[in-house]
Design an enzyme around this catalytic site. Structure first.
Site, PDB file in Angstrom:
ATOM      1  N   THR A 136       0.826  -1.217   0.000  1.00  0.00           N
ATOM      2  CA  THR A 136       0.000   0.000   0.000  1.00  0.00           C
ATOM      3  C   THR A 136       0.856   1.261   0.000  1.00  0.00           C
ATOM      4  OG1 THR A 136      -1.809  -1.137   1.134  1.00  0.00           O
ATOM      5  CG2 THR A 136      -1.788   1.263   1.217  1.00  0.00           C
ATOM      6  N   ASP A 138      -7.806   4.135  -0.814  1.00  0.00           N
ATOM      7  CA  ASP A 138      -6.574   4.588  -0.144  1.00  0.00           C
ATOM      8  C   ASP A 138      -5.904   5.741  -0.889  1.00  0.00           C
ATOM      9  OD1 ASP A 138      -7.277   2.409   1.346  1.00  0.00           O
ATOM     10  OD2 ASP A 138      -5.279   1.547   1.441  1.00  0.00           O
ATOM     11  N   ASP A 165     -11.710   3.958   2.501  1.00  0.00           N
ATOM     12  CA  ASP A 165     -10.638   4.359   3.426  1.00  0.00           C
ATOM     13  C   ASP A 165      -9.699   5.370   2.777  1.00  0.00           C
ATOM     14  OD1 ASP A 165     -11.741   2.449   5.122  1.00  0.00           O
ATOM     15  OD2 ASP A 165     -10.335   0.893   4.492  1.00  0.00           O
ATOM     16  N   ARG A 209     -13.938   4.456  10.075  1.00  0.00           N
ATOM     17  CA  ARG A 209     -13.855   3.231  10.861  1.00  0.00           C
ATOM     18  C   ARG A 209     -12.443   3.136  11.432  1.00  0.00           C
ATOM     19  NH1 ARG A 209     -13.923  -1.746   6.436  1.00  0.00           N
ATOM     20  NH2 ARG A 209     -12.377  -0.924   4.966  1.00  0.00           N
ATOM     21  N   TRP A 221      -8.868   1.870  12.161  1.00  0.00           N
ATOM     22  CA  TRP A 221      -7.857   0.980  11.585  1.00  0.00           C
ATOM     23  C   TRP A 221      -6.792   0.706  12.644  1.00  0.00           C
ATOM     24  CZ3 TRP A 221      -3.306   2.665   8.047  1.00  0.00           C
ATOM     25  CH2 TRP A 221      -2.592   1.531   7.625  1.00  0.00           C
TER      26      TRP A 221
END
Length: 690
Positions: free
Chosen positions: A458, A517, A544, A605, A607
């Site tokens: 990522t 992302d 996200d 949310r 992480w």
């Protein structure tokens, strides 16, 4: 101060940061990505000349308060920042540039004795007049801003000594600054004293005026506002030290909105000048007076029976006579953001901070604390020093001590860019007329194979990766255009556009585009502080797409929700992985919307990266317009961790996606919200364009 593990942990930030709310955002719940400069107006526009010149921060400074509000065709007050910087030492040169039609930043370097005494130079629009350190003095005269004059900054000057020997002088209308029908004016960090009439006169429907951080003294009439039957003037008066003055401190007549806060009014015992009255709400004025300190004043706060005056948090020491309030006024935060200093701190704060500063108006290393920036140019057509952005980054000396501006000409640069940790103080800035004209784009994803084996992961997928402190980006687009639909065979579809892993990262007027992302806001290590301030920008994504462990502020920006590769609408705006006792993600004064289905997106949310239970993820969304796409229960669990065990909250959001407080939708109290403002996230750092 450490924070305990609950949702109600806050502290007051020590510094205020201007955070005015664009009316375009607060007025609409249906904003989506698509427009460019128009939404944010002049505060976001970056001209090519300014980009390549790397003007000092004081030359591009913008007003707060009512002078920052979009009205009368003028979006904020930024003076002559789009024009040439000129230095003047004579009255003739000062008048030449102040009365010119073009924008100028006019630096007054020395003492100018006005001839004749009482001369008031007729300033024209789009001017910044600033003293060079503490050396800029205007003696025996001042400035006049006539009907329709707008976008003027008068800053860091000492204007003094037009006094003609008559205390209540009716014959000599010699002011330091006089406005008759002007608008969008900022008077900041000046010392004004010993004039024949008023120090500041805001007359004849002048409006959108901010007066801040000035020393006003040795005068009969300090500061008059009004002299009209109309009720139009909007004015902010904050952090001014008013001492040894008799009246109009200020007198506010028929002002639509007068917001006075954190001022220090002082009548010094044993002097010849005695105060008649302090703050005065006259006529039909609506006044809000907050956290100001009155010492020794006679009649410190007065109001007419027709006026309204709301007092909050003021302190009175050794005062006598009238101290009045009454009626309802207005909420200043419905017009702009601001942060109050503690009332008890005001005298010391203003004695040390009001008046001209040696760091304003000068580019010398001794005064400004920095060297002039080096500029490297990038152009795809070969007309610059480099043809790729990475080549320019590579040319920055290791461990450089001063700012390097990488000025990128319009074009699409298909490359990845990394700014390593040993190259701080770098600015990447597009030089086009729009942030859409300069694009850095690539298409790596987490599962994309790397040359030599393995995949990028990522973090490694980022188009632009910033690992160096004090980084800035402005007036450009950073994108990851990974085609998720065409690459379903890959194991990881996270595709980062911009990754930051550094402290003091300032993202000003940019676009970040992606799907999953998009914007990774990280720190160099779990125990390292990483502050990020993004303003006047766009972030687009679906899953996200604002995430990481940085202490990050998204301010005055548009967050655009995007459908997934298969056309479905479902997603999560934030996924913080905040370390305990750190600030997480703050979204303030912004808009969240997009062309997606109603009630299909969560705001966030938790992480817990790597399953780390010691993390304490935080997202706060406040004073933001939420579109119908936001779920009525806007937070959800992640990977077995409950959002209710972490820090997720809202405050005074509006729009179709906003909702009342409940167990599934926590709202901050006013007291809690006072400790979750922009300044609380940034601490001792005030982001400044450079």
């Amino acid at each position: 101060m450490s924070e305990q593990h609950s949702r109600a942990r806050h502290r007051r930030g020590r510094k205020a940061l201007a955070a005015g709310v664009p009316l375009a955002l607060t007025a609409s719940g249906v904003l989506a990505y698509g427009t460019d400069l128009g939404l944010f107006g002049a505060d976001a526009q970056q001209r090519a000349a300014a980009a390549t010149a790397a003007a000092p921060a004081w030359a591009t400074a913008t007003a707060d308060g009512f002078a920052s509000v979009n009205s009368l065709g003028q979006n904020g007050t930024y003076g002559g920042r789009d024009g040439q910087i000129v230095t003047v030492k004579t009255q003739a040169d000062l008048e030449k540039y102040a009365t010119a039609a073009e924008p100028y930043v006019i630096v007054v370097a020395g003492t100018i004795n006005m001839n004749p005494v009482g001369k008031e130079i007729k300033v024209q629009p789009d001017k910044t007049i600033v003293g060079a350190g503490t050396s800029g003095h205007i003696v025996g005269g001042g400035f006049f801003l006539g009907q329709g004059v707008h976008n003027v900054i008068i800053r860091n000057l000492t204007i003094r000594d037009a006094y003609q020997g008559i205390w209540n002088d009716k014959d000599h209308d010699f002011d330091a600054v006089q406005m008759d029908g002007a608008h969008h004016v900022w008077i900041d960090h000046n010392e004004l004293r010993h004039m024949a009439d008023g120090l500041i006169d805001v007359r004849k429907d002048s409006t959108n005026v901010t007066v801040s951080w000035n020393k006003l003294s040795q005068n009969n009439k300090t500061f008059g506002i009004g002299w009209t039957e109309n009720v139009k003037t909007d004015i902010t008066v904050h952090h001014n030290w008013i001492r040894e003055t008799e009246q109009r401190n200020p007198s506010t007549d028929n002002a639509a909105h007068a917001h006075l806060y954190n001022n220090f009014l002082e009548d010094v015992a044993g002097t010849d000048i005695k105060s008649s009255y302090g703050n005065y709400s006259r006529g039909k004025t609506k006044m809000v007076l907050e956290n100001s300190y009155f010492q020794g004043m006679n009649n410190p706060v007065t109001k007419d029976s027709t006026a309204t005056l709301v007092q909050k948090g003021n302190t009175f020491v050794g005062t006598s006579g009238r101290n009045e309030s009454g009626g309802t006024a207005f909420d200043p935060k419905s017009f702009y953001g601001y942060t109050l200093d503690r009332t008890a701190d005001v005298p010391a704060l203003l004695k040390s901070g009001a008046g001209p500063r040696s760091s304003i108006g000068t580019t010398s290393a001794a005064a400004a604390g920095t060297k002039a920036a080096t500029t490297l140019t990038v152009a795809k057509d070969g007309s610059g020093q480099y043809s790729t952005v990475q080549a320019a980054v590579n040319a920055v000396p290791a461990n450089n001590a001063s700012r390097v501006v990488i000025a990128v000409k319009p074009g699409t640069y298909r490359e990845t860019v990394k700014v390593p940790s040993n190259k701080p103080h770098v600015t990447i800035q597009g030089t086009g007329g729009s942030r859409k004209e300069t694009v850095i784009v690539y298409n790596n994803a987490s599962g994309t194979p790397k040359p030599g084996g393995g995949t990028y992961g990522t973090g490694g997928s980022a188009t632009v990766a910033v690992e160096a402190d004090d980084f800035q980006a402005r007036n450009l687009t950073i994108s990851n255009d990974f085609d998720e639909k065409a690459n379903q065979n890959l194991s990881g579809h996270q595709a980062v556009a911009l990754r930051t892993a550094a402290d003091k990262v300032f993202l000003d007027g940019i676009i970040t585009e992606g799907d999953q992302d998009t914007l990774l806001l990280d720190t160099a290590a779990k125990d390292r502080l990483g502050r990020v301030y993004m303003k006047n920008s766009y972030v687009t994504g679906n899953v996200d797409f604002i995430f990481g462990r940085a202490s990050a502020v998204i301010d005055r920006s548009v967050i655009t929700l995007k459908k997934r590769w298969d056309g479905t609408s479902a997603g999560y705006v934030t996924a913080p992985s905040t370390a305990a006792n750190r600030k997480g993600i703050l979204i303030a004064n912004s808009a969240v919307n997009g062309d997606v289905s109603a009630s299909s997106f969560y705001l966030g949310r938790p992480w817990h990266a790597g399953g780390d239970a010691t993390l304490d993820p935080q997202t706060t969304v406040r004073n933001t317009t939420l579109g119908a796409a936001v779920k009525s229960t806007p937070w959800t669990d992640m990977s077995g961790f409950s959002w209710k065990d972490d820090r997720f909250a809202e405050y005074k959001n509006t729009g179709a996606g906003a909702g009342g407080a409940s167990g599934d939708r926590p709202h901050l109290t006013d007291a809690q919200a006072a400790g979750q403002e922009v300044a609380d996230w940034l601490g001792d750092w005030t982001p400044t364009a450079s």
